[in-house]
Design a protein around this motif. Structure first.
Motif, short mmCIF file in Angstrom:
data_model
loop_
_atom_site.label_atom_id
_atom_site.label_comp_id
_atom_site.label_asym_id
_atom_site.label_seq_id
_atom_site.Cartn_x
_atom_site.Cartn_y
_atom_site.Cartn_z
N LEU A 48 62.06 122.55 -32.03
CA LEU A 48 63.06 121.50 -31.82
C LEU A 48 62.95 120.43 -32.91
N ALA A 49 61.73 120.09 -33.31
CA ALA A 49 61.55 119.10 -34.37
C ALA A 49 62.13 119.63 -35.69
N MET A 50 61.96 120.92 -35.96
CA MET A 50 62.53 121.53 -37.16
C MET A 50 64.05 121.47 -37.13
N LEU A 51 64.65 121.83 -35.99
CA LEU A 51 66.12 121.79 -35.89
C LEU A 51 66.63 120.36 -36.06
N ASP A 52 65.90 119.39 -35.51
CA ASP A 52 66.31 117.99 -35.68
C ASP A 52 66.22 117.59 -37.15
N GLU A 53 65.16 118.01 -37.80
CA GLU A 53 64.99 117.69 -39.22
C GLU A 53 66.12 118.28 -40.06
N LEU A 54 66.58 119.46 -39.68
CA LEU A 54 67.66 120.12 -40.41
C LEU A 54 69.05 119.64 -39.97
N GLY A 55 69.10 118.86 -38.90
CA GLY A 55 70.39 118.41 -38.38
C GLY A 55 71.20 119.53 -37.75
N VAL A 56 70.51 120.50 -37.17
CA VAL A 56 71.17 121.65 -36.53
C VAL A 56 71.21 121.43 -35.02
N ASP A 57 72.41 121.40 -34.47
CA ASP A 57 72.56 121.15 -33.03
C ASP A 57 72.32 122.38 -32.19
N LYS A 58 72.76 123.54 -32.70
CA LYS A 58 72.69 124.77 -31.89
C LYS A 58 72.41 125.97 -32.78
N VAL A 59 71.60 126.90 -32.27
CA VAL A 59 71.28 128.12 -33.01
C VAL A 59 71.39 129.32 -32.08
N ASP A 60 71.68 130.47 -32.69
CA ASP A 60 71.41 131.74 -32.03
C ASP A 60 69.97 132.10 -32.36
N VAL A 61 69.25 132.67 -31.41
CA VAL A 61 67.82 132.92 -31.60
C VAL A 61 67.54 134.42 -31.49
N VAL A 62 66.83 134.94 -32.49
CA VAL A 62 66.39 136.34 -32.48
C VAL A 62 64.87 136.34 -32.58
N GLY A 63 64.21 136.83 -31.56
CA GLY A 63 62.75 136.89 -31.56
C GLY A 63 62.25 138.31 -31.52
N TYR A 64 61.00 138.48 -31.94
CA TYR A 64 60.35 139.78 -31.80
C TYR A 64 58.95 139.57 -31.25
N SER A 65 58.62 140.33 -30.18
CA SER A 65 57.31 140.28 -29.56
C SER A 65 56.98 138.85 -29.14
N MET A 66 55.91 138.23 -29.69
CA MET A 66 55.59 136.86 -29.33
C MET A 66 56.77 135.93 -29.59
N GLY A 67 57.51 136.20 -30.67
CA GLY A 67 58.69 135.39 -30.97
C GLY A 67 59.73 135.46 -29.88
N SER A 68 59.80 136.58 -29.17
CA SER A 68 60.73 136.70 -28.04
C SER A 68 60.28 135.83 -26.87
N ARG A 69 58.98 135.82 -26.62
CA ARG A 69 58.45 134.95 -25.57
C ARG A 69 58.82 133.50 -25.86
N LEU A 70 58.72 133.09 -27.13
CA LEU A 70 59.02 131.71 -27.50
C LEU A 70 60.52 131.45 -27.51
N ALA A 71 61.33 132.47 -27.82
CA ALA A 71 62.78 132.33 -27.73
C ALA A 71 63.19 132.07 -26.29
N TRP A 72 62.56 132.78 -25.36
CA TRP A 72 62.80 132.57 -23.92
C TRP A 72 62.44 131.13 -23.54
N GLU A 73 61.27 130.68 -23.97
CA GLU A 73 60.82 129.33 -23.64
C GLU A 73 61.76 128.28 -24.23
N LEU A 74 62.22 128.49 -25.46
CA LEU A 74 63.13 127.55 -26.10
C LEU A 74 64.44 127.47 -25.33
N ALA A 75 64.96 128.63 -24.92
CA ALA A 75 66.24 128.65 -24.20
C ALA A 75 66.13 127.99 -22.83
N LEU A 76 64.98 128.15 -22.16
CA LEU A 76 64.78 127.50 -20.87
C LEU A 76 64.60 125.99 -21.02
#
Length: 233
Positions: free
Chosen positions: A77-105
């Motif tokens: 979230l800090a990275m997205l704020d730094e980039l000025g990005v309000d919304k993203v589509d997220v593609v995760g793999y393995s551990m990255g998928s777990r974190l994509a789930w956490e981000l979306a929740l």
């Protein structure tokens, strides 16, 4: 946390895509080498690719508390704020998928669509002694031994990452609903067992990649095309 921000020369006007790599890899290994960055850029999509803490060129703390899922989400979230990005589509793999789930929740207003690759509700650390990861014969022990030996990886940081993640076991309650969701897994991926059922429970879609397992499904053209079609829908 280090990251890349790849903007296509000819923008297709799509939502930026956040790529979250798996345990023991980084953006270049998980995504660029497998052709994902090129494919998404060719589709006119902006690609944002972090090296998650403990991985790649990012800082590698050695304490397990640094790797609780909420800290990864705060980084993103800090990275997205730094980039000025309000919304993203997220593609995760393995551990990255777990974190994509956490981000979306955690921040559903910041997420458009979610792809969970190589992921299911199964406990990825089942049977492993995380006080000495890699010492046994559990599926995670094999993963740990493989990635800990890769050049540039910090075995102590990866062990701490595993312990931090395992201290907050994945829970499919509440299910991820209200956000378009795609799960993709190799037919031989034992770590992603239950992916189809998880997709159904969340009102999402599951795609199985024939002849692929956890290690090589991410490089499949079928996987990439399924994701490109999903993001363009």
């Amino acid at each position: 946390m280090r990251y890349v921000d790849l903007r296509p020369q000819a923008s297709g006007g799509g939502v930026p895509v956040l790529l979250l790599h798996g345990f023991g890899t980084d953006f270049s290994m998980n995504w660029r080498a497998a052709g994902w960055a090129q494919a998404l850029e060719a589709a006119g999509l902006r690609v944002i690719g972090p090296d998650l803490r403990g991985h790649g060129t990012s800082d590698k703390p050695a304490d397990s508390a640094s790797y609780l899922p909420e800290h990864f989400v705060a980084d993103l979230l800090a990275m997205l704020d730094e980039l000025g990005v309000d919304k993203v589509d997220v593609v995760g793999y393995s551990m990255g998928s777990r974190l994509a789930w956490e981000l979306a929740l955690t921040a559903p207003e910041r997420v458009g669509r979610v792809v969970l690759g190589g992921f299911g509700p199964k406990n990825a650390f089942a049977g492993a002694d995380l006080s000495d990861p890699g010492s046994g014969d559990a599926p995670f022990d094999l993963v740990y031994r493989t990635v800990a030996a890769l050049p540039g990886n910090d075995a102590a940081a990866l062990a701490a990452c595993a312990r931090g993640q395992a201290s907050r076991p994945f829970d499919a309650d509440p299910p991820l609903t209200g956000i378009p969701l795609l799960l993709v897994s190799g037919a031989g991926d034992t770590l992603a067992e239950g992916a189809a059922e998880l997709a159904e429970r969340c009102g999402g879609t599951h795609v199985e990649v024939p002849g692929r397992d956890h290690a090589n499904a991410v490089s499949s053209r079928l996987f990439r095309q399924a994701v490109l079609d999903f993001l363009a829908d």
